[in-house]
Enzyme design. Structure first.
Site, short mmCIF file in Angstrom:
data_model
loop_
_atom_site.label_atom_id
_atom_site.label_comp_id
_atom_site.label_asym_id
_atom_site.label_seq_id
_atom_site.Cartn_x
_atom_site.Cartn_y
_atom_site.Cartn_z
N SER A 1 0.83 -1.20 0.00
CA SER A 1 0.00 0.00 0.00
C SER A 1 0.86 1.25 0.00
CB SER A 1 -0.90 0.00 1.24
OG SER A 1 -1.52 1.26 1.43
N TYR B 1 -2.42 -0.13 10.04
CA TYR B 1 -2.59 -0.69 8.69
C TYR B 1 -1.29 -0.56 7.90
CZ TYR B 1 -4.00 -0.95 3.80
OH TYR B 1 -4.08 -1.27 2.46
#
Length: 362
Positions: free
Chosen positions: A150, A175
């Site tokens: 990501s 995350y």
């Protein structure tokens, strides 16, 4: 240019997160473009967001599979279930693994951290272990592991555009930390067990049948309901929005070009490992993004022409875990694959608006 060294035709491909936004679109493209492919999809179909969307995507896949020579198998299960993962690898012996299953969302990781540890760390570890043991007994095993990272890994980096060579030691959310951990784990396993692996840092993916927790989708839901949308950092955010078809094209190219196995001067394997950004290489101001979205929602008939947007818009401070700018340096992707995402924001949001109208029968 990277050499094409993995032939997808007549192979078994495992796609985790197959009911997800990117995963379902990848499966559809594999069904369309690869002959005699065998696809095994895994997803736990959790209720992080509207399950009907995931069921819709699986229905689209089933329809597509029925009209091809491909074999499509869907397994509902949890990536963190090590016994299940071992069983899948033993039974289907995938040649290529694309791990897209993950607990997504920056803000959700603040309130529900357990889900991220289970899916993004334990789940990914199970995939790596299964890939490792796929070579047991002299088997050919997994030819290429491709996994989702990501843009969040860049955290509080000030230098833009973000390049894969940049240090990513300052995550600002759990995350992001789990995604950076995936890259570290993959590197270690590539080094230790010679597993060809490629990580892909996705930048703000959007499009039809996307995730409702993403801004463009959530804004649309709220505007339709007459609620007020909040624009973070008082509108002073920039995002490198990447259309889902561009993401899928990038994944397809990467799948077919695994990092080469080779030995170093010490005679030990050099890790067959790579990481790429997949982004639009063109950050958009959040206020401009909202303006284009509003225009396309009106054109599609999702909202009336006289909708009072000003009355339903509020500028608010930055949220914890967010960053002001995401901006991808895609030079390595262009050099190695001759590919750069190029779908304009207006084109992508128009496709989303048209899908939204049809899906919700407006």
């Amino acid at each position: 240019m990277r050499a094409v060294n993995v032939n997808l035709a007549h192979k078994t491909i495992l796609v985790t997160g197959a009911a997800g936004f990117i995963g379902s679109n990848l499966v559809l493209e594999l069904l369309r473009s690869v002959s005699d492919v065998k696809i095994v999809g895994l997803d736990n179909v959790n209720d992080y967001y509207d399950v009907s969307l995931k069921e819709y995507r699986l229905e689209q896949i089933a329809k597509a599979a029925a009209n091809t020579d491909a074999a499509w198998t869907f397994i509902k299960g949890n990536l963190a279930d090590s016994a299940l993962i071992k069983q899948i690898f033993t039974q289907y012996k995938p040649a290529v693994v694309v791990n897209l299953a993950a607990q997504a969302g920056v803000r959700y990781s603040i309130t529900n951290p357990d889900a991220y540890i289970e899916s993004n760390l334990i789940g990914f570890y199970n995939i790596l272990e299964a890939c490792r043991h796929s070579y047991d007994g002299g088997q050919i095993g997994v030819e290429h592991l491709v996994y989702a990272s990501s843009s969040s890994v860049y955290g509080s980096n000030k230098k833009v555009p973000y390049a894969v060579e940049d240090k990513v030691d300052n995550p600002v959310s759990l995350y992001a930390a789990t995604k950076k951990s995936n890259e570290l784990l993959a590197h270690a396993y590539s080094k230790l067990y010679n597993i060809p692996s490629t990580g892909l840092r996705f930048f703000t993916v959007y499009g039809p049948a996307g995730r409702p927790d993403m801004a463009y989708f959530g804004f649309t839901d709220k505007l339709r309901a007459g609620k007020t949308i909040e624009i973070f950092n008082y509108g002073n955010c920039q995002r490198d929005f990447t259309y889902v078809d561009d993401i899928v094209k990038g994944i397809m190219l990467v799948m077919q070009s695994a990092p080469e196995k080779q030995k170093g001067e010490d005679g030990l394997p050099l890790p067959p490992y790579a990481v790429y950004n997949i982004g639009n290489n063109h950050p958009e101001n959040l206020l401009d993004f909202v303006d284009i979205l509003q225009q396309e929602l009106i054109v599609a008939g999702v909202l009336p022409k006289d909708y009072d947007f000003a009355a339903h818009t509020k500028l608010v401070p930055m949220q914890p875990g967010d960053v002001p700018v995401t901006y991808a340096d895609t030079t390595p992707l262009e050099q190695d694959f001759g590919f750069k995402p190029n779908t304009s924001l207006r084109e992508g949001l128009r496709a989303f608006a048209c899908w939204y109208k049809e899906f919700y029968k407006i």
